[in-house]
Design a protein around this motif. Structure first.
Motif, PDB file in Angstrom:
ATOM      1  N   GLU A 138       0.855  -1.193   0.000  1.00  0.00           N
ATOM      2  CA  GLU A 138       0.000   0.000   0.000  1.00  0.00           C
ATOM      3  C   GLU A 138       0.889   1.241   0.000  1.00  0.00           C
ATOM      4  O   GLU A 138       1.787   1.362   0.852  1.00  0.00           O
ATOM      5  CB  GLU A 138      -0.894   0.026   1.244  1.00  0.00           C
ATOM      6  CG  GLU A 138      -1.970  -1.035   1.247  1.00  0.00           C
ATOM      7  CD  GLU A 138      -2.827  -0.990   2.515  1.00  0.00           C
ATOM      8  OE1 GLU A 138      -3.978  -1.426   2.449  1.00  0.00           O
ATOM      9  OE2 GLU A 138      -2.323  -0.533   3.561  1.00  0.00           O
ATOM     10  N   GLY A 164      -4.173   1.838   3.898  1.00  0.00           N
ATOM     11  CA  GLY A 164      -5.556   1.773   3.427  1.00  0.00           C
ATOM     12  C   GLY A 164      -5.747   2.151   1.969  1.00  0.00           C
ATOM     13  O   GLY A 164      -6.866   2.117   1.469  1.00  0.00           O
ATOM     14  N   ILE A 165      -4.676   2.530   1.274  1.00  0.00           N
ATOM     15  CA  ILE A 165      -4.786   2.969  -0.114  1.00  0.00           C
ATOM     16  C   ILE A 165      -4.349   1.830  -1.037  1.00  0.00           C
ATOM     17  O   ILE A 165      -3.284   1.229  -0.840  1.00  0.00           O
ATOM     18  CB  ILE A 165      -3.916   4.229  -0.366  1.00  0.00           C
ATOM     19  CG1 ILE A 165      -4.302   5.337   0.622  1.00  0.00           C
ATOM     20  CG2 ILE A 165      -4.045   4.700  -1.813  1.00  0.00           C
ATOM     21  CD1 ILE A 165      -5.728   5.817   0.549  1.00  0.00           C
ATOM     22  N   THR A 166      -5.157   1.558  -2.032  1.00  0.00           N
ATOM     23  CA  THR A 166      -4.908   0.455  -2.957  1.00  0.00           C
ATOM     24  C   THR A 166      -3.558   0.626  -3.654  1.00  0.00           C
ATOM     25  O   THR A 166      -3.233   1.731  -4.097  1.00  0.00           O
ATOM     26  CB  THR A 166      -6.020   0.430  -4.020  1.00  0.00           C
ATOM     27  OG1 THR A 166      -7.276   0.377  -3.352  1.00  0.00           O
ATOM     28  CG2 THR A 166      -5.890  -0.763  -4.944  1.00  0.00           C
TER      29      THR A 166
END
Lengths: 277, 357
Positions: A192, A196-198
């Protein structure tokens, strides 16, 4: 006494110190991402008749407050198990969404260090003893036994898996700072780009170059992530990929807090080609 | 009336509470790109400002303020105090201006839908932003093995008093404002819902509800159902539907200049919608929505805020490339002999609170 916890890890520690004086259930399943739990009315029913709710805190289980409120249980005691933890990665300065889903009070995955398991157990024991005074001695004895077993297990793990110290690893999400610090793993990067970020294509390209230039042998991810991205990177490099249990119940055979470490350490040891049998 | 009640509630909280802790503040905005006969229209469903926090250990407050597209005034959408853990016997209480517990979709704000537009037939009856009156609602969790809740509320006005159709350039005109105020003078109404939530297994859930409404020369019987299968973090299948029967007093109906019903129809009307939404990975979801009503919509030119079709269908897609609160939605729907294409980009600033089921 009836107890509900946010995660299976807390539930198992409650079992360890509460024994047969306590009935405990967990809201999140072991293979679920504890950051995102859907607020189901049936969870409110679990909490409705509980005496105590133990939460992870540090903004990991923000959903718990809605379940607690929705339970309409006026007598419920809510305990944040993070209060005595020595927090890692507490951000300095202004925190905002440009940093991803960062936790402003510190990394919340603290149960992944057995020493923190002892601190959690003490908090749980204090609350159980306060509400069930007759069981105080029982809980204290169970706590002493739990702490002794953790100390023995930790001594064994640190010896048996000592050759993991210094091993480079890339994690999918930043769930493992407490675990890595305890067992000496060297975290090089995360899939990541921010918590939490793709993972983006440019980040994957960067990871591929990093693996090639630093001879990184392993990517480890939590069981709730798809293995598509790690496997894609594995096709471009010689890196191995594994899934680690982020919580009790995340993998088959991980049925207790002790299994959590035993299983993860064995998976890592095997992946690095180290013989520890 | 709304402003006085809500202001009073908030003032009470501020006067009698002493705290230095700020509530959470967030903003949700969007851009809508709509294909029309004249070309491409750019617009917005508006900006929504949300203030949320605990008033004391037993009560929390939620305030939603909406700034509509092409309108200068801010509108109070909700301002409600909720008490859930402070009352005995599993009782709960909401007071202020809020979306009553009636049906399923009425409680959801538009940015939570997986599709762009609210089902047309529902919006035609309930109002574009659905029903959000001022009033008081009590509820109780019944002592049964599964989650079952009974809610009853009393409110100052009935539904249907508020319509803001997307891209309607006439929003905010004098006639429209007058209509809003006129409908706000209606008598109080009673509404209620009995809902049941059942775990079919660890990852599959069913919610069913029956609602009723009486007052404002209308009565409603309403049924709702939501089925959800969510095997893991990134996959889910949701099937949701609602249907209601509207009984309208004919005398009041005939006095309504903006009536949507022709006289040949019986005064009992059936309205409903259903959608299916499948999220197949972290970024993508797709689905189909259809709605219907048993009455014809008037062709009267003065009645600008209604659609002309009894049945509406649309395909929808959602794409969240980074995280769930920033999403691109696409809607493909038949428009006569043509296909209408619409896109909406939604963004969110501030805390992203978990949403209830």
């Amino acid at each position: 006494m009836t107890v509900v916890t946010s995660t299976t890890d807390l539930a198992d520690i409650v079992k360890q110190v509460g024994g047969d004086r306590v009935m405990v259930t967990s809201i999140a399943r072991g293979n679920q991402d504890p950051h995102y739990v859907e607020i189901l009315p049936s969870y409110m029913m679990k909490v409705r008749k509980a005496d105590i709710y133990f939460m992870v805190g540090l903004e990991l289980d923000l959903w718990a407050q809605y379940i607690i409120d929705g339970s309409r249980n006026r007598k419920l005691e809510v305990v944040d198990c993070s209060v005595e933890i020595n927090k890692m990665e507490v951000p300095i300065g202004k925190v905002d969404a440009s940093m991803g889903d960062i936790h402003q009070f510190g990394n919340p995955h603290y149960w992944l260090d057995p020493e923190n398991g002892k601190l959690i157990a003490r908090i749980i024991t204090r609350k159980l003893s306060a509400l069930d005074v007759e069981g105080q001695e029982y809980y204290n004895n169970k706590l002493a036994d739990f702490e002794q077993r953790v100390d023995l297990a930790l001594e064994k793990w640190e010896s048996q898996f000592s050759n993991l110290v210094g091993k480079k690893i890339i994690f999918y999400h930043n769930s493992w700072p407490y675990f890595a610090a305890r067992f000496g793993l060297k975290t090089v990067d995360f899939l990541e780009p921010k918590p939490g970020i793709t993972p983006s294509p440019s980040k994957l390209n960067q990871i591929i170059q990093l693996i090639k230039s630093n001879d990184i042998e392993l990517i480890a991810s939590e069981t709730y992530f798809s293995d598509r991205v790690p496997k894609f990177i594995a096709t471009k490099t010689s890196v191995k990929t594994v899934m680690l249990a982020q919580s009790v119940g995340a993998l088959d055979g991980v049925v207790s807090y002790f299994d959590l470490f035993e299983t993860n350490l064995r998976i890592l040891s095997k992946a690095y080609g180290l013989e520890n049998d | 009336m709304d402003k006085q009640i809500v202001g009073g509630l908030l003032l009470t909280a501020f006067l009698f509470g002493q705290t230095t802790i700020n509530p959470d503040f967030s903003v949700i905005g969007d851009l809508i790109i709509d294909q029309s006969e004249d070309g491409i229209d750019l617009s917005s469903a508006g900006i929504e400002m949300v203030i949320q926090g605990y008033v004391n250990p037993f009560a929390r407050a939620d305030v939603y303020i909406h700034k509509h597209n092409d309108e200068s005034a801010l509108e109070l959408e909700e301002a409600v105090i909720t008490i859930e853990r402070g009352l005995p016997l599993g009782l709960g209480l909401r007071a202020g201006k809020f979306r009553p517990d009636i049906g399923k979709i009425n409680k959801d704000h538009a940015h939570l839908f997986p599709f762009i537009q609210a089902p047309k037939s529902m919006a035609n009856i309930l109002g574009e932003e659905f029903w959000s009156p001022t009033g008081l609602e009590g509820s109780i969790l019944l002592p049964l093995p599964w989650y079952t809740k009974l809610s009853i509320g009393y409110f100052d006005e009935g539904f249907g008093g508020h319509k803001h159709m997307l891209n309607d350039k006439s929003n905010g005109d004098d006639d429209y404002q007058g209509k809003d105020e006129e409908e706000g003078l209606s008598n109080g109404v009673l509404s209620g819902r009995w809902s049941h939530f059942i775990d079919l297994n660890d990852v599959t859930h069913l919610e069913v509800g029956a609602s009723g409404y009486s007052g404002d020369e209308k009565s409603l019987l309403w049924a709702d159902l939501k089925f959800k299968w969510r095997p893991d973090k990134y996959r889910s299948l949701t099937i949701q539907g609602e249907v209601f029967q509207l009984n309208e007093n004919r005398e009041a109906h005939e006095n309504d200049l903006n009536s949507q019903y022709d006289e040949e129809n019986d005064k009992v009307k059936i309205i409903g919608y259903t959608f299916i939404n499948y999220q197949f990975n972290k970024a993508w979801n797709m689905g189909l929505i259809g709605d219907f009503s048993t009455f014809d919509i008037s062709d009267d030119e003065e009645d600008k805020y209604v659609d002309k079709s009894n049945y509406n269908f649309a395909l929808f897609f959602g794409y969240s490339p980074v995280e769930e609160s920033s999403v691109l939605r696409i809607r493909i729907a038949p428009d006569g002999n043509d296909i209408n294409l619409m896109a909406q980009l939604i963004w969110s600033l501030g805390p992203h609170k978990p949403h209830r089921y």
